[in-house]
Structures are given as C-alpha cells and as structure tokens.
Design a protein around this motif. Structure first.
Motif, PDB file in Angstrom:
ATOM      1  N   UNK A  74     -22.731 -23.585  18.776  1.00 40.64           N
ATOM      2  CA  UNK A  74     -21.500 -24.820  18.202  1.00 40.64           C
ATOM      3  C   UNK A  74     -21.715 -26.055  18.233  1.00 40.64           C
ATOM      4  N   UNK A  75     -21.230 -26.589  16.919  1.00 40.68           N
ATOM      5  CA  UNK A  75     -21.663 -28.640  17.055  1.00 40.68           C
ATOM      6  C   UNK A  75     -21.262 -29.432  18.069  1.00 40.68           C
ATOM      7  N   UNK A  76     -20.034 -28.882  19.648  1.00 43.56           N
ATOM      8  CA  UNK A  76     -20.374 -29.421  20.354  1.00 43.56           C
ATOM      9  C   UNK A  76     -20.491 -28.565  20.889  1.00 43.56           C
ATOM     10  N   UNK A  77     -21.422 -28.402  21.455  1.00 39.33           N
ATOM     11  CA  UNK A  77     -21.723 -27.023  22.830  1.00 39.33           C
ATOM     12  C   UNK A  77     -22.525 -28.558  23.456  1.00 39.33           C
ATOM     13  N   UNK A  78     -23.173 -27.842  24.816  1.00 37.99           N
ATOM     14  CA  UNK A  78     -23.460 -28.481  25.688  1.00 37.99           C
ATOM     15  C   UNK A  78     -24.328 -27.443  26.353  1.00 37.99           C
TER      16      UNK A  78
ATOM     17  N   UNK B 299     -29.135 -33.908  37.073  1.00 38.20           N
ATOM     18  CA  UNK B 299     -28.440 -35.065  36.486  1.00 38.20           C
ATOM     19  C   UNK B 299     -27.842 -34.455  35.528  1.00 38.20           C
ATOM     20  N   UNK B 300     -26.790 -35.805  34.350  1.00 38.75           N
ATOM     21  CA  UNK B 300     -26.430 -35.662  33.256  1.00 38.75           C
ATOM     22  C   UNK B 300     -27.849 -35.982  32.542  1.00 38.75           C
TER      23      UNK B 300
ATOM     24  N   UNK C 184     -30.635 -34.155  31.967  1.00 38.99           N
ATOM     25  CA  UNK C 184     -30.975 -33.170  31.291  1.00 38.99           C
ATOM     26  C   UNK C 184     -30.012 -32.168  30.860  1.00 38.99           C
ATOM     27  N   UNK C 185     -28.547 -32.878  30.000  1.00 41.69           N
ATOM     28  CA  UNK C 185     -27.541 -31.905  29.952  1.00 41.69           C
ATOM     29  C   UNK C 185     -27.539 -32.642  28.517  1.00 41.69           C
ATOM     30  N   UNK C 186     -27.968 -31.565  27.488  1.00 34.68           N
ATOM     31  CA  UNK C 186     -27.838 -32.047  25.767  1.00 34.68           C
ATOM     32  C   UNK C 186     -26.457 -31.911  25.050  1.00 34.68           C
ATOM     33  N   UNK C 187     -25.500 -32.539  24.584  1.00 32.29           N
ATOM     34  CA  UNK C 187     -24.195 -32.058  24.200  1.00 32.29           C
ATOM     35  C   UNK C 187     -24.372 -32.204  22.286  1.00 32.29           C
ATOM     36  N   UNK C 188     -24.096 -31.090  21.785  1.00 33.83           N
ATOM     37  CA  UNK C 188     -23.964 -30.898  20.905  1.00 33.83           C
ATOM     38  C   UNK C 188     -25.172 -30.538  19.621  1.00 33.83           C
ATOM     39  N   UNK C 189     -25.001 -29.812  18.766  1.00 42.11           N
ATOM     40  CA  UNK C 189     -26.429 -28.727  18.340  1.00 42.11           C
ATOM     41  C   UNK C 189     -27.255 -29.752  18.001  1.00 42.11           C
ATOM     42  N   UNK C 190     -27.282 -30.404  17.389  1.00 39.06           N
ATOM     43  CA  UNK C 190     -27.634 -32.009  16.636  1.00 39.06           C
ATOM     44  C   UNK C 190     -29.149 -31.827  17.894  1.00 39.06           C
TER      45      UNK C 190
ATOM     46  N   UNK D  60     -20.749 -17.851  18.667  1.00 37.59           N
ATOM     47  CA  UNK D  60     -22.205 -19.227  18.701  1.00 37.59           C
ATOM     48  C   UNK D  60     -21.270 -19.840  20.514  1.00 37.59           C
ATOM     49  N   UNK D  61     -22.232 -20.170  21.162  1.00 43.28           N
ATOM     50  CA  UNK D  61     -22.198 -20.305  22.427  1.00 43.28           C
ATOM     51  C   UNK D  61     -21.413 -22.133  22.248  1.00 43.28           C
ATOM     52  N   UNK D  62     -20.850 -21.897  23.195  1.00 42.94           N
ATOM     53  CA  UNK D  62     -20.257 -23.213  23.550  1.00 42.94           C
ATOM     54  C   UNK D  62     -21.064 -23.797  24.479  1.00 42.94           C
ATOM     55  N   UNK D  63     -21.558 -23.570  25.300  1.00 37.80           N
ATOM     56  CA  UNK D  63     -21.491 -23.579  27.076  1.00 37.80           C
ATOM     57  C   UNK D  63     -22.957 -23.388  27.220  1.00 37.80           C
ATOM     58  N   UNK D  64     -24.254 -23.415  28.068  1.00 37.94           N
ATOM     59  CA  UNK D  64     -25.504 -22.904  27.710  1.00 37.94           C
ATOM     60  C   UNK D  64     -25.591 -23.694  29.172  1.00 37.94           C
ATOM     61  N   UNK D  65     -25.738 -23.300  30.475  1.00 40.57           N
ATOM     62  CA  UNK D  65     -26.328 -23.453  31.933  1.00 40.57           C
ATOM     63  C   UNK D  65     -27.671 -22.525  32.359  1.00 40.57           C
ATOM     64  N   UNK D  66     -28.882 -23.739  32.064  1.00 41.98           N
ATOM     65  CA  UNK D  66     -30.373 -22.806  32.748  1.00 41.98           C
ATOM     66  C   UNK D  66     -30.880 -23.026  34.040  1.00 41.98           C
ATOM     67  N   UNK D  67     -31.030 -22.032  34.750  1.00 35.05           N
ATOM     68  CA  UNK D  67     -31.384 -21.858  36.498  1.00 35.05           C
ATOM     69  C   UNK D  67     -32.781 -21.628  35.977  1.00 35.05           C
TER      70      UNK D  67
END
Length: 130
Positions: free
Chosen positions: A33-37, A45-46, A48-54, A116-123
């Motif tokens: 999504x356009x506002x995905x995390x 930490x923050x 390594x967190x991206x905000x938005x599909x761009x 579409x994915x709106x939140x994705x957290x990778x371990x």
C-alpha cells in the motif's frame, strides 16, 4: 477481499520473490500500500523501518541483488484474517570472495482489503557454515 487465506498469502509471497528477482519498481510497488510500513530489522531501531511504497521501492533498488545470485522460498505458516506469518529461506551463491550464505526468514505480514501488504516485518538468521 475481507480476509486472506493460505493461497492468497502464497500468491503474494510468490509475487514478492518475482519482484525481487526482476528488480522492477512497478512490480515492487504493486505489493505494498502507499502507506505501508516495512521493517528490515524491527527489533533494532526505526532507522531500519521504511514508510510508504516509494521508500520501499527505493530501498529495494538501492543495491539490487543480481537475479542469478540467489534463490528463495517462502510459505505461509499461519494466516488469520488480514494477518499472516510466513517462513522460508534465502540462499546467496558464493561469489566475489564471499562464501554461500543461507538465511532462515520469518515475515510478519498485515494485508489491506485489496491484498496488498500494509505492514511487513522481517526477521532473519544467518545459518553458520552454510
């Protein structure tokens, strides 16, 4: 779509691998999504967190993996409503003085009603001696 099922999540994961291999911005953007995390290391930490599909597309394309340098497989472990956990592995071939690397992965996913994915957290964990 109101809820994801195992097949929906597997289709999304297959598209994720295809977009990664293609290194194509539009394929990557279509997953989120356009506002995905997107948290690469959500425990860290923050930074390594991206905000938005761009931002997600830019990050994926910043240092793209050569399509023939890796293989991967992911599958749903649990799916409930708009949430899923996927597990799998990513293997990078030995090259440029680097040994082969095998990572075990777990993804925590949250989906929008359109799939579409709106939140994705990778371990991930690097397997010693791979």
């Amino acid at each position: 779509m109101t809820a994801m099922n195992r097949s929906d999540v597997q289709t999304w994961l297959d598209r994720y691998v295809a977009a990664w291999r293609a290194n194509d911005g539009s394929e990557i953007a279509s997953l989120f999504t356009e506002d995905a995390v997107y948290g690469y290391r959500p425990w860290d930490s923050d930074e390594h967190t991206l905000r938005g599909s761009d931002a997600i597309v830019a990050s994926w394309l910043e240092e793209p993996d050569a399509p023939d340098s890796w293989e991967a497989h992911y599958e749903p472990f649990a799916v409930e409503g708009d949430r899923a956990v996927a597990v799998g592995w990513s293997r990078y071939a030995a090259r440029d003085g680097q040994p082969e690397r095998l990572y075990h992965n777990a993804y925590i996913l949250e989906f929008a009603p359109d799939g579409r994915c709106r939140a994705f957290h990778e371990f991930y964990m690097l397997q010693d001696g791979a």
